[in-house]
Design an enzyme around this catalytic site. Structure first.
Site, PDB file in Angstrom:
ATOM      1  N   SER A 143       0.823  -1.215   0.000  1.00 48.17           N
ATOM      2  CA  SER A 143       0.000   0.000   0.000  1.00 48.17           C
ATOM      3  C   SER A 143       0.848   1.252   0.000  1.00 48.17           C
ATOM      4  O   SER A 143       0.419   2.299  -0.464  1.00 48.17           O
ATOM      5  CB  SER A 143      -0.850   0.059   1.279  1.00 48.17           C
ATOM      6  OG  SER A 143      -1.690  -1.029   1.378  1.00 48.17           O
ATOM      7  N   HIS A 164      -1.107  -3.118  -7.458  1.00 49.98           N
ATOM      8  CA  HIS A 164      -1.854  -2.723  -6.263  1.00 49.98           C
ATOM      9  C   HIS A 164      -3.350  -2.888  -6.468  1.00 49.98           C
ATOM     10  O   HIS A 164      -3.986  -2.123  -7.199  1.00 49.98           O
ATOM     11  CB  HIS A 164      -1.501  -1.264  -5.912  1.00 49.98           C
ATOM     12  CG  HIS A 164      -2.032  -0.821  -4.594  1.00 49.98           C
ATOM     13  ND1 HIS A 164      -2.469   0.448  -4.339  1.00 49.98           N
ATOM     14  CD2 HIS A 164      -2.194  -1.512  -3.436  1.00 49.98           C
ATOM     15  CE1 HIS A 164      -2.887   0.533  -3.092  1.00 49.98           C
ATOM     16  NE2 HIS A 164      -2.730  -0.644  -2.524  1.00 49.98           N
TER      17      HIS A 164
HETATM   18  N1  CAA Z   1     -15.727  -9.386  -0.410  1.00 52.93           N
HETATM   19  C1  CAA Z   1     -16.364  -9.717  -1.549  1.00 52.93           C
HETATM   20  N2  CAA Z   1     -17.490  -9.110  -1.950  1.00 52.93           N
HETATM   21  C2  CAA Z   1     -18.004  -8.135  -1.157  1.00 52.93           C
HETATM   22  C3  CAA Z   1     -17.389  -7.748   0.038  1.00 52.93           C
HETATM   23  C4  CAA Z   1     -16.200  -8.420   0.406  1.00 52.93           C
HETATM   24  N3  CAA Z   1     -15.537  -8.104   1.522  1.00 52.93           N
HETATM   25  N4  CAA Z   1     -18.132  -6.773   0.606  1.00 52.93           N
HETATM   26  C5  CAA Z   1     -19.170  -6.549  -0.212  1.00 52.93           C
HETATM   27  N5  CAA Z   1     -19.088  -7.369  -1.287  1.00 52.93           N
HETATM   28  C6  CAA Z   1     -20.011  -7.430  -2.419  1.00 52.93           C
HETATM   29  C7  CAA Z   1     -21.406  -7.855  -2.045  1.00 52.93           C
HETATM   30  O1  CAA Z   1     -21.533  -9.261  -2.053  1.00 52.93           O
HETATM   31  C8  CAA Z   1     -22.230  -7.217  -3.153  1.00 52.93           C
HETATM   32  O2  CAA Z   1     -22.152  -8.000  -4.319  1.00 52.93           O
HETATM   33  P1  CAA Z   1     -23.377  -8.040  -5.342  1.00 52.93           P
HETATM   34  O3  CAA Z   1     -23.611  -6.640  -5.785  1.00 52.93           O
HETATM   35  O4  CAA Z   1     -22.868  -8.925  -6.428  1.00 52.93           O
HETATM   36  O5  CAA Z   1     -24.501  -8.610  -4.572  1.00 52.93           O
HETATM   37  C9  CAA Z   1     -21.478  -5.916  -3.468  1.00 52.93           C
HETATM   38  O6  CAA Z   1     -20.154  -6.102  -2.935  1.00 52.93           O
HETATM   39  C10 CAA Z   1     -22.110  -4.729  -2.803  1.00 52.93           C
HETATM   40  O7  CAA Z   1     -22.198  -5.016  -1.415  1.00 52.93           O
HETATM   41  P2  CAA Z   1     -23.340  -4.512  -0.459  1.00 52.93           P
HETATM   42  O8  CAA Z   1     -24.578  -4.230  -1.246  1.00 52.93           O
HETATM   43  O9  CAA Z   1     -23.437  -5.413   0.721  1.00 52.93           O
HETATM   44  O10 CAA Z   1     -22.733  -3.206   0.177  1.00 52.93           O
HETATM   45  P3  CAA Z   1     -22.372  -1.831  -0.470  1.00 52.93           P
HETATM   46  O11 CAA Z   1     -23.239  -1.453  -1.602  1.00 52.93           O
HETATM   47  O12 CAA Z   1     -22.288  -0.963   0.700  1.00 52.93           O
HETATM   48  O13 CAA Z   1     -20.901  -2.032  -1.071  1.00 52.93           O
HETATM   49  C11 CAA Z   1     -18.583  -1.908  -0.829  1.00 52.93           C
HETATM   50  C12 CAA Z   1     -19.865  -2.530  -0.321  1.00 52.93           C
HETATM   51  C13 CAA Z   1     -18.379  -2.264  -2.303  1.00 52.93           C
HETATM   52  C14 CAA Z   1     -17.458  -2.472  -0.006  1.00 52.93           C
HETATM   53  C15 CAA Z   1     -18.712  -0.346  -0.709  1.00 52.93           C
HETATM   54  O14 CAA Z   1     -19.093  -0.004   0.601  1.00 52.93           O
HETATM   55  C16 CAA Z   1     -17.437   0.400  -1.039  1.00 52.93           C
HETATM   56  O15 CAA Z   1     -17.116   0.610  -2.193  1.00 52.93           O
HETATM   57  N6  CAA Z   1     -16.679   0.817   0.005  1.00 52.93           N
HETATM   58  C17 CAA Z   1     -15.411   1.534  -0.170  1.00 52.93           C
HETATM   59  C18 CAA Z   1     -14.314   0.558  -0.448  1.00 52.93           C
HETATM   60  C19 CAA Z   1     -13.013   1.233  -0.701  1.00 52.93           C
HETATM   61  O16 CAA Z   1     -12.861   2.438  -0.699  1.00 52.93           O
HETATM   62  N7  CAA Z   1     -11.985   0.409  -0.905  1.00 52.93           N
HETATM   63  C20 CAA Z   1     -10.644   0.856  -1.066  1.00 52.93           C
HETATM   64  C21 CAA Z   1      -9.908   0.728   0.229  1.00 52.93           C
HETATM   65  S1  CAA Z   1      -8.290   1.363   0.154  1.00 52.93           S
HETATM   66  C22 CAA Z   1      -7.400   0.122  -0.522  1.00 52.93           C
HETATM   67  O17 CAA Z   1      -7.871  -0.944  -0.795  1.00 52.93           O
HETATM   68  C23 CAA Z   1      -5.965   0.428  -0.775  1.00 52.93           C
HETATM   69  C24 CAA Z   1      -4.996   0.248   0.303  1.00 52.93           C
HETATM   70  O18 CAA Z   1      -3.827  -0.005  -0.034  1.00 52.93           O
HETATM   71  C25 CAA Z   1      -5.306   0.373   1.742  1.00 52.93           C
HETATM   72  P1  NAD Z   2      -3.757  -9.243   6.293  1.00 51.90           P
HETATM   73  O1  NAD Z   2      -3.215  -8.974   7.643  1.00 51.90           O
HETATM   74  O2  NAD Z   2      -5.208  -9.493   6.134  1.00 51.90           O
HETATM   75  O3  NAD Z   2      -2.983 -10.479   5.628  1.00 51.90           O
HETATM   76  C1  NAD Z   2      -1.598 -10.615   5.568  1.00 51.90           C
HETATM   77  C2  NAD Z   2      -1.289 -12.108   5.526  1.00 51.90           C
HETATM   78  O4  NAD Z   2       0.080 -12.312   5.218  1.00 51.90           O
HETATM   79  C3  NAD Z   2      -1.560 -12.816   6.857  1.00 51.90           C
HETATM   80  O5  NAD Z   2      -2.460 -13.879   6.625  1.00 51.90           O
HETATM   81  C4  NAD Z   2      -0.176 -13.309   7.292  1.00 51.90           C
HETATM   82  O6  NAD Z   2      -0.227 -14.554   7.957  1.00 51.90           O
HETATM   83  C5  NAD Z   2       0.526 -13.434   5.958  1.00 51.90           C
HETATM   84  N1  NAD Z   2       1.987 -13.395   6.016  1.00 51.90           N
HETATM   85  C6  NAD Z   2       2.769 -12.541   6.713  1.00 51.90           C
HETATM   86  N2  NAD Z   2       4.069 -12.802   6.484  1.00 51.90           N
HETATM   87  C7  NAD Z   2       4.101 -13.847   5.610  1.00 51.90           C
HETATM   88  C8  NAD Z   2       5.154 -14.574   4.967  1.00 51.90           C
HETATM   89  N3  NAD Z   2       6.440 -14.272   5.197  1.00 51.90           N
HETATM   90  N4  NAD Z   2       4.818 -15.588   4.119  1.00 51.90           N
HETATM   91  C9  NAD Z   2       3.539 -15.885   3.887  1.00 51.90           C
HETATM   92  N5  NAD Z   2       2.508 -15.220   4.450  1.00 51.90           N
HETATM   93  C10 NAD Z   2       2.788 -14.221   5.299  1.00 51.90           C
HETATM   94  O7  NAD Z   2      -3.293  -8.002   5.394  1.00 51.90           O
HETATM   95  P2  NAD Z   2      -3.901  -7.499   3.996  1.00 51.90           P
HETATM   96  O8  NAD Z   2      -4.900  -6.463   4.290  1.00 51.90           O
HETATM   97  O9  NAD Z   2      -4.245  -8.675   3.159  1.00 51.90           O
HETATM   98  O10 NAD Z   2      -2.614  -6.751   3.391  1.00 51.90           O
HETATM   99  C11 NAD Z   2      -1.600  -7.421   2.696  1.00 51.90           C
HETATM  100  C12 NAD Z   2      -0.799  -6.423   1.868  1.00 51.90           C
HETATM  101  O11 NAD Z   2      -1.688  -5.751   0.964  1.00 51.90           O
HETATM  102  C13 NAD Z   2      -0.119  -5.331   2.675  1.00 51.90           C
HETATM  103  O12 NAD Z   2       1.079  -4.980   2.042  1.00 51.90           O
HETATM  104  C14 NAD Z   2      -1.123  -4.187   2.600  1.00 51.90           C
HETATM  105  O13 NAD Z   2      -0.533  -2.928   2.790  1.00 51.90           O
HETATM  106  C15 NAD Z   2      -1.622  -4.362   1.184  1.00 51.90           C
HETATM  107  N6  NAD Z   2      -2.969  -3.806   0.895  1.00 51.90           N
HETATM  108  C16 NAD Z   2      -3.948  -3.833   1.856  1.00 51.90           C
HETATM  109  C17 NAD Z   2      -5.212  -3.325   1.551  1.00 51.90           C
HETATM  110  C18 NAD Z   2      -6.324  -3.340   2.550  1.00 51.90           C
HETATM  111  O14 NAD Z   2      -7.317  -2.619   2.362  1.00 51.90           O
HETATM  112  N7  NAD Z   2      -6.257  -4.112   3.613  1.00 51.90           N
HETATM  113  C19 NAD Z   2      -5.472  -2.826   0.274  1.00 51.90           C
HETATM  114  C20 NAD Z   2      -4.445  -2.851  -0.696  1.00 51.90           C
HETATM  115  C21 NAD Z   2      -3.195  -3.324  -0.355  1.00 51.90           C
END
Ligand code: CAA
Ligand code: NAD
Length: 308
Positions: A143, A164
């Protein structure tokens, strides 16, 4: 004669551009890795998913199975016989295993999705570099860590990129392709085609902090936490405000819980260390407290909110 050579070169280039990916090795079967495994299996790739122990892998498998079953029932509008066949067929593309040693040797593409920690990622890639064939493409789903810092421990900077995905992977359409100066055009093209084959949309970005989405998203989330810590507004009101006033599908606290508070803390700590004077990356007491209490968000049953 020259014509012949040109023809051979062209054929070679074509072949490189269309390097077929068949075997995908995914390391880390948490929130992200299991989602990435799922979309790869649906697209028909041979997937090996590796994590540290059988318990974690069982949870990953359960999560994938549940999601594919739901998809199948929807696809076949409740026809459970057809849905079961679809499900079984897709699950056959997946192998869940504790060691990457064998799979690495025959992998075309490796996607790393382990914990957000540079030392852990470097250690893993240094080992993979010894095992995988020279042409295997290495990618990290990090991330926030610089791709070049991870790639540096390998001898394949031409075949190294960031890939990503976004959470939840089966739903979010975007994949960022992060390239280094050393990443070859062939690698970028292969990854672009591969992302398309997953039915996702790719964007390209240089190896800059947070790439595109997290560069904009993480500071926003941290500002929400800072507002809450100052007592400017309740977390419920901040969430309602951003959903109803800005059209976001989740408020910032819901999204933080969804991403995982441990992952958010790793990202924030890394950026704080790198940019110590930037108030946007100041350490958060509440985040530290919740993570210490093992309240990691939705995945652990509690975070800013409680989950059933
Ligand atoms: N896994 C798989 N499918 C999922 C799910 C999950 N965890 N959560 C929800 N879904 C699916 C549902 O089954 C549903 O599918 P269908 O339309 O086929 O029935 C669909 O998503 C919509 O779900 P809901 O109607 O229950 O709920 P919603 O309309 O509120 O949508 C959401 C859920 C898509 C998660 C929406 O709330 C959303 O877009 N949230 C923001 C997510 C976001 O910003 N993600 C980015 C995070 S940052 C990142 O990922 C980067 C990083 O490095 C940290
Ligand atoms: P998570 O904690 O759900 O899963 C990480 C997994 O990696 C765990 O199951 C752990 O047991 C496993 N692990 C750790 N060290 C390991 C190793 N040496 N060999 C094999 N497995 C190992 O975390 P996550 O949310 O799936 O995030 C994973 C990566 O994806 C991170 O780099 C995170 O920054 C990135 N990411 C996360 C998100 C998010 O929304 N959570 C979105 C995009 C990218």
């Amino acid at each position: 004669m020259i014509g012949m050579m040109q023809l051979i070169n062209l054929a070679h280039k074509r072949y490189c551009h269309h390097m077929k990916i068949k075997n995908v090795l995914i390391i880390g079967g948490g929130l992200m890795g299991s989602g990435i495994a799922q979309v790869n299996a649906i697209a028909g790739y041979n997937v090996t998913l590796v994590d540290q122990n059988k318990n974690i892998l069982d949870t990953s498998k359960e999560r994938v199975l549940k999601n594919i079953s739901k998809l199948a029932l929807k696809k076949y509008t409740g026809d459970s016989v057809k849905a079961n066949i679809f499900c079984k067929e897709k699950m056959e593309y997946l192998t869940f295993i504790e060691s990457h040693d064998q799979a690495a040797k025959k992998s075309d593409l490796i996607i790393e999705a382990i914990v957000e920690n540079i030392e852990n990622k470097q250690k893993l890639f240094a080992n993979l570099d010894q095992l995988a064939p020279k042409q295997t493409i290495f990618t990290s789903n990090t991330s926030s860590l610089p791709i070049k810092d991870i790639a540096r421990v390998t001898n394949r900077e031409e075949n190294f990129a960031g890939l990503h995905f976004f959470n939840p992977v089966p739903i979010m359409k975007l994949v960022e392709i992060i390239y280094l100066d050393s990443t070859s055009k062939e690698t970028i093209k292969t990854l672009t085609d591969y992302v398309k084959s997953l039915d996702k949309h790719s964007v390209r970005c240089k190896d800059t902090p947070g790439f595109i989405v997290n560069h904009l998203l993480i500071p926003y989330l941290i500002q929400a936490v800072q507002m809450y810590e100052r007592g400017d507004a309740s977390k419920e009101d901040i969430d309602s405000a951003m959903k109803l006033g800005a059209g976001y599908p989740m408020g910032p606290f819901e999204l933080l819980d969804f991403i995982g508070l441990d992952t958010t803390k790793f990202i924030l700590d890394g950026w704080h260390k790198k940019f110590p004077n930037n108030p946007l990356f100041a350490k958060s007491k509440i985040l530290e407290k919740l993570v210490n209490e093992k309240k990691l968000g939705k995945k652990s049953g509690a975070g800013f909110y409680e989950y059933k």
